[in-house]
Write an enzyme that holds these catalytic residues in place. Structure first.
Site, PDB file in Angstrom:
ATOM      1  N   SER A 378     -12.026  39.482  25.690  1.00 41.53           N
ATOM      2  CA  SER A 378     -10.820  40.079  25.691  1.00 41.53           C
ATOM      3  C   SER A 378      -9.652  39.340  25.909  1.00 41.53           C
ATOM      4  CB  SER A 378     -10.830  41.091  26.892  1.00 41.53           C
ATOM      5  OG  SER A 378      -9.877  42.138  26.966  1.00 41.53           O
ATOM      6  N   CYS A 379      -8.476  39.722  26.689  1.00 39.54           N
ATOM      7  CA  CYS A 379      -7.402  39.122  26.569  1.00 39.54           C
ATOM      8  C   CYS A 379      -7.490  37.991  27.584  1.00 39.54           C
ATOM      9  CB  CYS A 379      -6.113  40.128  26.793  1.00 39.54           C
ATOM     10  SG  CYS A 379      -6.359  40.768  28.511  1.00 39.54           S
ATOM     11  N   GLU A 380      -6.088  37.644  27.844  1.00 34.69           N
ATOM     12  CA  GLU A 380      -6.051  36.408  28.412  1.00 34.69           C
ATOM     13  C   GLU A 380      -6.098  36.802  30.198  1.00 34.69           C
ATOM     14  OE1 GLU A 380      -1.501  34.811  29.828  1.00 34.69           O
ATOM     15  OE2 GLU A 380      -1.958  34.701  27.560  1.00 34.69           O
TER      16      GLU A 380
END
Length: 574
Positions: A378-380
């Site tokens: 997913s995202c950072e």
């Protein structure tokens, strides 16, 4: 189906040189037994044909309509009694099925090596053919079929679906298109295929799981859906009626490249006091989760000064083939692009020092690789939360290995931090349940990041990228801080007395006291455990309840350990 009466079938399945010309239906029990006994003698050493024959004879003698020949490593089948209606031959080694079989209504052949199916019984209602990896196509389906499970095969197409079908589970195949869906269908599980579009949904649908495909659009949703999973597709927009689904519906839209406009609109609509729709799980995406990983040694050396990179590379080359090494490499590259990596002084040196510790400990490396396994999906902010967890893993490992044996104060401080983080996880979990539009990662990270300074959380990153979509308010943070401090004051010493790293320290530094405590515990369990469990069950009116007995036993065990280890902890820390 027609009675089995062709000679080739008997020769192929029974290995008999001569066989009665009478149909199976007309053969007496003695003939059945003779055929089965001959079949059993001709089996391979790995097949459990003797047990199969025993079950066949019982089935024939009792006229039992259900026959279970699963888990016997069978490579072929003998003639089957015609009266059976439900047949379970799952988890064997069958490569084919006979062309003729009894008038079955239920057939389970999952977990075999089938590459083709014969004509299916016309009366069949339930069919499970999952986990036959070489099966690439299906014959025509029976007209009254209600349930079809064909998960994790190699299916590329499906035949026409009967109008009676209510359950269709075909995850993990190679399907690029689905046929028209029956109007009675209630469950559609088709995750892990290659679908780019879906047919129109019947209004009867209750469960729709189509994650991990290549869908770019989704048609209007049935209004009675109870579960919707469209995660990890290519959706940039969603059907408008998604927010009008029932309030009890769980919706997962994570892992899609949804535009900021779509996410903001959903957040605004679901935050309204008048919203009574489903809970929607999403994930913030920065477009990097599908990037390719590079060799592990290259990803590691990038964190070190140039004068150390050659030696570091040589060391880490030896770990290239360890489990989760590839995803760990991707995690390191994603970590370098987080807000903390860009803005926090000394972050690069901190990571390099941590990597040196991993290279020196196979156990710590294995634990860390496992923790980082899903971090790049997913995202950072997921990467940032994983970094928090990895630092926790390091400190707990160091405590267990003796780093704080001579510094009880430092160990207590570490224990307090682990306790605070545990309470924050409980708070975050409760917060997630209250949100209608939620990325769990953002909620968990928000509490840790925004309270890192006030609660002295050394393992927590100080910045996150998507706090604005977490749904965590300033009031939530004030309430969480107060709750952590209150519970720490009342519960920490009991928690610390049961903490694994503290026990490891006691075993090394207070060996005699530890041995006495263990002896005291076992004496108490031997002399009092059974009576205390019985008293608890009697008081609650649950005597004789096996589940209640297990629960009561666990409670008594925990209370015993709490009492003894708390006393030991107080003595050592006095």
């Amino acid at each position: 189906m027609k009675p089995i009466n062709n000679h080739s079938f008997f020769r192929s399945l029974c290995g008999l040189s001569c066989i009665s010309r009478l149909s199976v239906e007309e053969q007496c029990t003695r003939d059945y037994h003779r055929i089965w006994d001959d079949w059993a003698r001709e089996g391979t050493t790995t097949e459990n044909r003797i047990q199969a024959v025993r079950l066949l004879k019982i089935c024939l003698d009792t006229r039992e309509p259900v026959l279970n020949l699963s888990l016997l490593k069978l490579r072929s089948l003998p003639p089957l009694p015609l009266h059976i209606r439900e047949l379970n031959i799952s988890n064997n080694e069958l490569i084919s099925l006979p062309e003729n079989s009894p008038l079955l209504t239920e057939l389970h052949v999952n977990g075999n090596n089938l590459n083709i199916l014969p004509t299916l019984p016309s009366q069949l209602i339930k069919l499970n053919i999952s986990f036959n990896r070489n099966l690439s196509c299906l014959p025509s389906l029976p007209p009254y079929l209600q349930s079809l499970s064909a998960r994790f095969n190699s299916l590329e197409t499906l035949p026409e679906l009967p109008s009676t079908l209510t359950i269709l589970r075909i995850e993990g195949n190679r399907l690029t298109v689905l046929p028209e869906l029956p109007h009675r269908l209630q469950e559609l599980f088709v995750s892990g295929n290659r679908l780019q579009e879906l047919p129109e949904f019947p209004q009867s649908l209750k469960y729709l799981k189509v994650g991990e495909n290549q869908l770019r659009r989704l048609s209007r949703l049935p209004q009675e859906l109870l579960a919707l999973d469209v995660s990890n597709n290519l959706l940039t927009s969603l059907p408008e009626n998604i927010i009008t689904l029932p309030i009890c519906t769980n919706v997962n839209i994570s892992g899609n490249p949804l535009s900021t406009h779509v996410l903001q609109s959903l957040q605004r609509l679901t935050s309204s006091p008048d919203y009574h729709g489903p809970q929607i799980y999403f994930s913030m995406s920065d477009g990097q989760q599908n990037t390719l990983h590079r060799p592990l040694a290259d990803a590691v050396t990038a964190w070190f000064p140039e004068n150390k990179q050659s030696d570091v590379s040589q060391i880490w080359h030896a770990f290239e083939h360890e489990e989760h090494a590839n995803t760990f490499s991707a995690f390191l590259d994603r970590l370098s692009d987080t807000v903390s990596a860009r803005n926090t002084s000394g972050f690069r040196e901190q990571v390099a020092a941590w990597l040196e510790k991993l290279s020196a400990s196979a156990e710590l490396r294995q634990q860390s690789f496992a923790v980082a396994a899903d971090a790049t999906e997913s995202c950072e902010d997921r990467v940032a939360l994983t970094w928090n967890n990895l630092r926790k893993t390091l400190l707990v490992h160091q405590a267990s290995e003796g780093l704080f044996d001579n510094d009880t104060g430092a160990l207590l401080s570490l224990g307090r931090e682990m306790f605070r983080l545990e309470i924050l996880e409980d708070i975050a979990r409760d917060k997630v349940r209250t949100l209608h539009f939620v990325d769990e990662i953002e909620v968990y990270l928000a509490f840790q990041t925004m309270l890192a300074e006030k609660l002295q959380l050394s393992t927590a990153v100080k910045e996150m990228r998507f706090y604005g979509v977490s749904g965590v308010t300033a009031n939530d943070l004030r309430t969480a801080e107060a709750m952590v401090r209150s519970r720490e004051e009342n519960e920490f010493t009991d928690w610390f007395s049961l903490w694994g790293p503290w026990h490891a320290v006691l075993k090394r530094t207070e060996a005699d006291r530890w041995a006495q405590a263990e002896e005291q515990k076992y004496e108490m369990l031997e002399n009092e455990y059974s009576q205390r469990v019985a008293d608890r069950l009697k008081a609650s009116g649950l005597s004789g309840d096996a589940d209640a007995e297990r629960e009561a036993g666990a409670q008594v065990m925990r209370e015993t350990e709490q009492q003894i280890y708390r006393q030991l902890t107080d003595e050592v820390l006095a």
